[in-house]
Design an enzyme around this catalytic site. Structure first.
Site, PDB file in Angstrom:
ATOM      1  N   LYS A  15       0.817  -1.222   0.000  1.00  0.00           N
ATOM      2  CA  LYS A  15       0.000   0.000   0.000  1.00  0.00           C
ATOM      3  C   LYS A  15       0.853   1.276   0.000  1.00  0.00           C
ATOM      4  O   LYS A  15       0.587   2.202  -0.759  1.00  0.00           O
ATOM      5  CB  LYS A  15      -0.941  -0.022   1.211  1.00  0.00           C
ATOM      6  N   ARG A  90     -10.010   5.904   9.644  1.00  0.00           N
ATOM      7  CA  ARG A  90      -9.931   4.556  10.184  1.00  0.00           C
ATOM      8  C   ARG A  90     -11.103   4.228  11.085  1.00  0.00           C
ATOM      9  O   ARG A  90     -11.232   3.093  11.538  1.00  0.00           O
ATOM     10  CB  ARG A  90      -8.655   4.446  11.020  1.00  0.00           C
ATOM     11  N   ARG A 129       9.175 -12.800   3.372  1.00  0.00           N
ATOM     12  CA  ARG A 129       9.861 -11.566   3.753  1.00  0.00           C
ATOM     13  C   ARG A 129      10.432 -11.671   5.174  1.00  0.00           C
ATOM     14  O   ARG A 129      11.562 -11.263   5.432  1.00  0.00           O
ATOM     15  CB  ARG A 129       8.878 -10.391   3.662  1.00  0.00           C
ATOM     16  N   ARG A 135      12.922 -11.904  10.808  1.00  0.00           N
ATOM     17  CA  ARG A 135      11.951 -11.407  11.792  1.00  0.00           C
ATOM     18  C   ARG A 135      11.144 -12.570  12.356  1.00  0.00           C
ATOM     19  O   ARG A 135      10.114 -12.968  11.811  1.00  0.00           O
ATOM     20  CB  ARG A 135      11.037 -10.372  11.146  1.00  0.00           C
ATOM     21  N   ARG A 146      -3.098 -10.319  12.080  1.00  0.00           N
ATOM     22  CA  ARG A 146      -3.062  -8.936  11.585  1.00  0.00           C
ATOM     23  C   ARG A 146      -3.990  -8.750  10.387  1.00  0.00           C
ATOM     24  O   ARG A 146      -4.614  -7.704  10.232  1.00  0.00           O
ATOM     25  CB  ARG A 146      -1.621  -8.538  11.196  1.00  0.00           C
TER      26      ARG A 146
HETATM   27  P1  AMP Z   1       0.017   3.099  10.646  1.00  0.00           P
HETATM   28  O1  AMP Z   1       1.444   3.315  10.256  1.00  0.00           O
HETATM   29  O2  AMP Z   1      -0.943   3.675   9.643  1.00  0.00           O
HETATM   30  O3  AMP Z   1      -0.297   1.679  10.977  1.00  0.00           O
HETATM   31  O4  AMP Z   1      -0.214   3.929  11.991  1.00  0.00           O
HETATM   32  C1  AMP Z   1       0.569   3.708  13.140  1.00  0.00           C
HETATM   33  C2  AMP Z   1      -0.207   4.084  14.386  1.00  0.00           C
HETATM   34  O5  AMP Z   1      -0.582   5.468  14.334  1.00  0.00           O
HETATM   35  C3  AMP Z   1      -1.525   3.339  14.554  1.00  0.00           C
HETATM   36  O6  AMP Z   1      -1.340   2.097  15.175  1.00  0.00           O
HETATM   37  C4  AMP Z   1      -2.299   4.309  15.447  1.00  0.00           C
HETATM   38  O7  AMP Z   1      -1.866   4.249  16.780  1.00  0.00           O
HETATM   39  C5  AMP Z   1      -1.889   5.650  14.875  1.00  0.00           C
HETATM   40  N1  AMP Z   1      -2.800   6.076  13.788  1.00  0.00           N
HETATM   41  C6  AMP Z   1      -2.475   6.247  12.467  1.00  0.00           C
HETATM   42  N2  AMP Z   1      -3.539   6.641  11.754  1.00  0.00           N
HETATM   43  C7  AMP Z   1      -4.573   6.716  12.629  1.00  0.00           C
HETATM   44  C8  AMP Z   1      -5.957   7.053  12.514  1.00  0.00           C
HETATM   45  N3  AMP Z   1      -6.499   7.391  11.325  1.00  0.00           N
HETATM   46  N4  AMP Z   1      -6.717   7.022  13.637  1.00  0.00           N
HETATM   47  C9  AMP Z   1      -6.195   6.685  14.816  1.00  0.00           C
HETATM   48  N5  AMP Z   1      -4.918   6.344  15.011  1.00  0.00           N
HETATM   49  C10 AMP Z   1      -4.093   6.361  13.925  1.00  0.00           C
END
Ligand code: AMP
Length: 196
Positions: A15, A90, A129, A135, A146
């Site tokens: 992505k 989200r 990977r 890992r 996940r």
């Molecule tokens: P990501 O890299 O998109 O998985 O984001 C890493 C972390 O940032 C997530 O596990 C959340 O703690 C926080 N986060 C990122 N985007 C959001 C969102 N739209 N709403 C709430 N928390 C977010």
């Protein structure tokens, strides 16, 4: 042309890579809320201090904080003609907030690109990977978990946009260029053409 886009896709579907390519093609910024939070954490800003413990625990940052962050990012000059959101919205509350924010400007989301991929093929890709990168925390069980969490959490968001006919499904399995071309073709068939 202007393009206001969202990208969603399961872990391992590439992505982030595709987000960068689409954004470049349309000449709009790729905005990842996760990246913005991580940057704030590493810089020790007040937002970062608030977000760190929440992120470390694997929880969502509260909507009020996340929405404010997106509002100010979208108000920056480079996002005036469009943007590609990655990792936002989200929650259903975030979808509603974004709708209202864009409506105030007389704009709206044009399309939601959903990368879809066969679960078993994705798991196989991620296992390979993990092995290459040594890992050991990534085993089949954690990877499948996940994927499940992703599906559970994304379903209501995608459903909200699907009701409006905005979701564009693209097969996410394949080479980077191959998938990129598919995304471009799918958006183009909706009148959204990069580089115009
Ligand atoms: P990501 O890299 O998109 O998985 O984001 C890493 C972390 O940032 C997530 O596990 C959340 O703690 C926080 N986060 C990122 N985007 C959001 C969102 N739209 N709403 C709430 N928390 C977010």
């Amino acid at each position: 042309m202007s393009a206001r886009l969202i990208i969603v896709g399961p872990p391992g579907a590439g992505k982030g890579t595709q987000a960068g390519r689409i954004a470049e093609g349309f000449g709009v910024p790729a905005i990842s809320t996760g990246d913005i939070f991580r940057k704030n954490v590493s810089e020790g800003t007040p937002l970062g201090v608030q977000a760190k413990a929440i992120m470390d625990a694997g929880n969502y940052v509260p909507d009020e904080l996340t929405n404010e962050l997106v509002k100010s990012r979208l108000a920056e000059a480079d996002a005036a003609q469009g943007f590609l959101l990655d990792g936002y919205p989200r929650t259903v509350g975030q979808v509603e907030y974004l709708d209202a924010l864009l409506a105030e400007q007389g704009t709206a989301i044009d399309a939601v690109v959903q990368l879809v991929a066969d679960q078993d093929a994705l798991v196989a890709r991620l296992l390979k990977r993990a092995e290459e990168q040594g890992r050991s925390d990534d085993n089949e069980e954690t990877i499948r978990r996940r994927q499940e969490v992703y599906t559970e959490q994304t379903a209501p968001i995608v459903a909200a946009y699907a009701e409006r006919g905005l979701v564009v499904d693209v097969d996410g399995l394949g080479g980077i260029d191959e998938v990129g071309d598919r995304i471009q073709a799918a958006l183009s068939s909706r009148g959204l053409t990069a580089g115009v």
